[in-house]
Scaffold this motif. Sequence first.
Motif, PDB file in Angstrom:
ATOM      1  N   LEU A   8       0.763  -1.163   0.038  1.00 37.10           N
ATOM      2  CA  LEU A   8      -0.029  -0.042  -0.134  1.00 37.10           C
ATOM      3  C   LEU A   8       0.832   1.274   0.287  1.00 37.10           C
ATOM      4  N   LYS A   9       0.368   2.392  -0.683  1.00 37.87           N
ATOM      5  CA  LYS A   9       0.933   3.717  -0.575  1.00 37.87           C
ATOM      6  C   LYS A   9       0.885   4.208   1.037  1.00 37.87           C
ATOM      7  N   PRO A  10       1.978   4.840   1.229  1.00 43.33           N
ATOM      8  CA  PRO A  10       1.716   5.613   2.713  1.00 43.33           C
ATOM      9  C   PRO A  10       0.360   6.230   2.798  1.00 43.33           C
ATOM     10  N   GLY A  11      -0.081   6.113   3.795  1.00 43.27           N
ATOM     11  CA  GLY A  11      -1.526   6.753   4.164  1.00 43.27           C
ATOM     12  C   GLY A  11      -2.592   6.069   3.853  1.00 43.27           C
ATOM     13  N   GLN A  12      -2.447   5.148   3.112  1.00 43.85           N
ATOM     14  CA  GLN A  12      -3.803   4.156   2.798  1.00 43.85           C
ATOM     15  C   GLN A  12      -4.283   3.228   3.993  1.00 43.85           C
ATOM     16  N   ASN A  13      -5.393   3.120   4.116  1.00 48.65           N
ATOM     17  CA  ASN A  13      -6.076   2.293   5.181  1.00 48.65           C
ATOM     18  C   ASN A  13      -6.254   0.734   4.605  1.00 48.65           C
ATOM     19  N   VAL A  17      -8.670  -1.363   2.164  1.00 50.57           N
ATOM     20  CA  VAL A  17      -8.177  -1.869   0.963  1.00 50.57           C
ATOM     21  C   VAL A  17      -8.517  -3.682   1.383  1.00 50.57           C
ATOM     22  N   LYS A  18      -8.399  -4.082   2.520  1.00 53.53           N
ATOM     23  CA  LYS A  18      -8.685  -5.489   2.522  1.00 53.53           C
ATOM     24  C   LYS A  18     -10.338  -5.806   2.182  1.00 53.53           C
ATOM     25  N   HIS A  19     -11.243  -4.787   2.660  1.00 55.99           N
ATOM     26  CA  HIS A  19     -12.557  -4.948   2.307  1.00 55.99           C
ATOM     27  C   HIS A  19     -12.815  -4.923   1.013  1.00 55.99           C
ATOM     28  N   GLU A  20     -12.192  -4.038   0.118  1.00 55.97           N
ATOM     29  CA  GLU A  20     -12.412  -3.830  -1.204  1.00 55.97           C
ATOM     30  C   GLU A  20     -12.095  -4.978  -1.894  1.00 55.97           C
ATOM     31  N   ILE A  21     -10.672  -5.718  -1.567  1.00 50.91           N
ATOM     32  CA  ILE A  21     -10.543  -6.854  -2.245  1.00 50.91           C
ATOM     33  C   ILE A  21     -11.270  -7.963  -1.727  1.00 50.91           C
ATOM     34  N   GLU A  22     -11.941  -8.072  -0.621  1.00 49.58           N
ATOM     35  CA  GLU A  22     -13.012  -9.044  -0.200  1.00 49.58           C
ATOM     36  C   GLU A  22     -14.249  -8.981  -1.123  1.00 49.58           C
ATOM     37  N   GLN A  23     -14.563  -7.977  -1.366  1.00 55.66           N
ATOM     38  CA  GLN A  23     -15.918  -7.288  -2.220  1.00 55.66           C
ATOM     39  C   GLN A  23     -15.600  -7.864  -3.702  1.00 55.66           C
ATOM     40  N   THR A  35      -4.592  -8.699   6.406  1.00 54.68           N
ATOM     41  CA  THR A  35      -3.785  -7.487   6.599  1.00 54.68           C
ATOM     42  C   THR A  35      -2.267  -8.022   7.173  1.00 54.68           C
ATOM     43  N   ASN A  36      -1.200  -7.217   7.023  1.00 54.37           N
ATOM     44  CA  ASN A  36       0.043  -7.711   7.644  1.00 54.37           C
ATOM     45  C   ASN A  36       0.003  -8.213   9.107  1.00 54.37           C
ATOM     46  N   VAL A  37      -0.760  -7.245   9.931  1.00 52.48           N
ATOM     47  CA  VAL A  37      -1.026  -7.631  11.231  1.00 52.48           C
ATOM     48  C   VAL A  37      -1.737  -9.000  11.443  1.00 52.48           C
ATOM     49  N   GLU A  38      -2.952  -9.082  10.708  1.00 49.88           N
ATOM     50  CA  GLU A  38      -3.526 -10.246  10.899  1.00 49.88           C
ATOM     51  C   GLU A  38      -2.702 -11.667  10.508  1.00 49.88           C
ATOM     52  N   PHE A  39      -2.078 -11.432   9.233  1.00 47.11           N
ATOM     53  CA  PHE A  39      -1.272 -12.772   8.975  1.00 47.11           C
ATOM     54  C   PHE A  39      -0.150 -13.035   9.939  1.00 47.11           C
ATOM     55  N   ARG A  40       0.382 -11.891  10.483  1.00 42.97           N
ATOM     56  CA  ARG A  40       1.510 -12.244  11.498  1.00 42.97           C
ATOM     57  C   ARG A  40       0.865 -13.014  12.902  1.00 42.97           C
ATOM     58  N   THR A  41      -0.456 -12.510  13.303  1.00 41.86           N
ATOM     59  CA  THR A  41      -1.060 -13.221  14.283  1.00 41.86           C
ATOM     60  C   THR A  41      -1.470 -14.426  13.984  1.00 41.86           C
ATOM     61  N   TRP A  42      -2.072 -14.605  12.917  1.00 37.76           N
ATOM     62  CA  TRP A  42      -2.581 -15.870  12.443  1.00 37.76           C
ATOM     63  C   TRP A  42      -1.141 -16.864  12.475  1.00 37.76           C
ATOM     64  N   ILE A  43      -0.261 -16.782  11.671  1.00 37.44           N
ATOM     65  CA  ILE A  43       1.105 -17.507  11.922  1.00 37.44           C
ATOM     66  C   ILE A  43       1.379 -17.562  13.198  1.00 37.44           C
TER      67      ILE A  43
END
Length: 183
Positions: A8-13, A17-23, A35-43
């Motif tokens: 993502l570009k700096p400043g993007q939420n 973006v995740k919800h947009e891709i899911e749709q 998201t990066n945080v969710e993936f790291r938490t899952w792993i």
Amino acid sequence: MDFLDIMLKPGQNAIAVKHEIEQMTAGSEHALVYTNVEFRTWIGSLVDKFFMLNYMQLVVAVIVAVVGIANTLIISVAERRREFGIIRAIGGYQRQIRKMVLLEAFSISVVGVLVGAVAALFNIQFLSRTVSTVLAGYDVPFIFPWLLVLETFPAVVAVSLLAGWIPARHAMKAPVIEAIGYE
């Protein structure tokens, strides 16, 4: 299994973006979007669950080891009863017999640590290369916990000596006449 990293570009939420891709993929593709945080938490949770199983196996292994060492020494003492009687008859002390049995327990613990460390070396190598690639899609660095092996060595020796204490007491308390006339 395919992975797609989206930068993502700096400043993007990231959540937006995740919800947009899911749709966008909802009707046509089955996509797990993290998201990066969710993936790291899952792993991290997968790794934690895996190690929880290892810790449970470790507890069972320690219990089995204590019983195994005690059983081995009880059998050894029973088979060497005459030997201990002869040692006592020619002037050996009870503490010498106790030391012999405890030295045997110590030897078992040293061999156990060495064999366990070698087995762990291969196990960690396998897990860090193969399993991490399958689960996470990337290699985890191979780091063998030498310090942990060195730190647990005294505990293993202590547990072995505790497991050998009752057989050692039994060996040194056997009456000399009874032990010599055993066979």
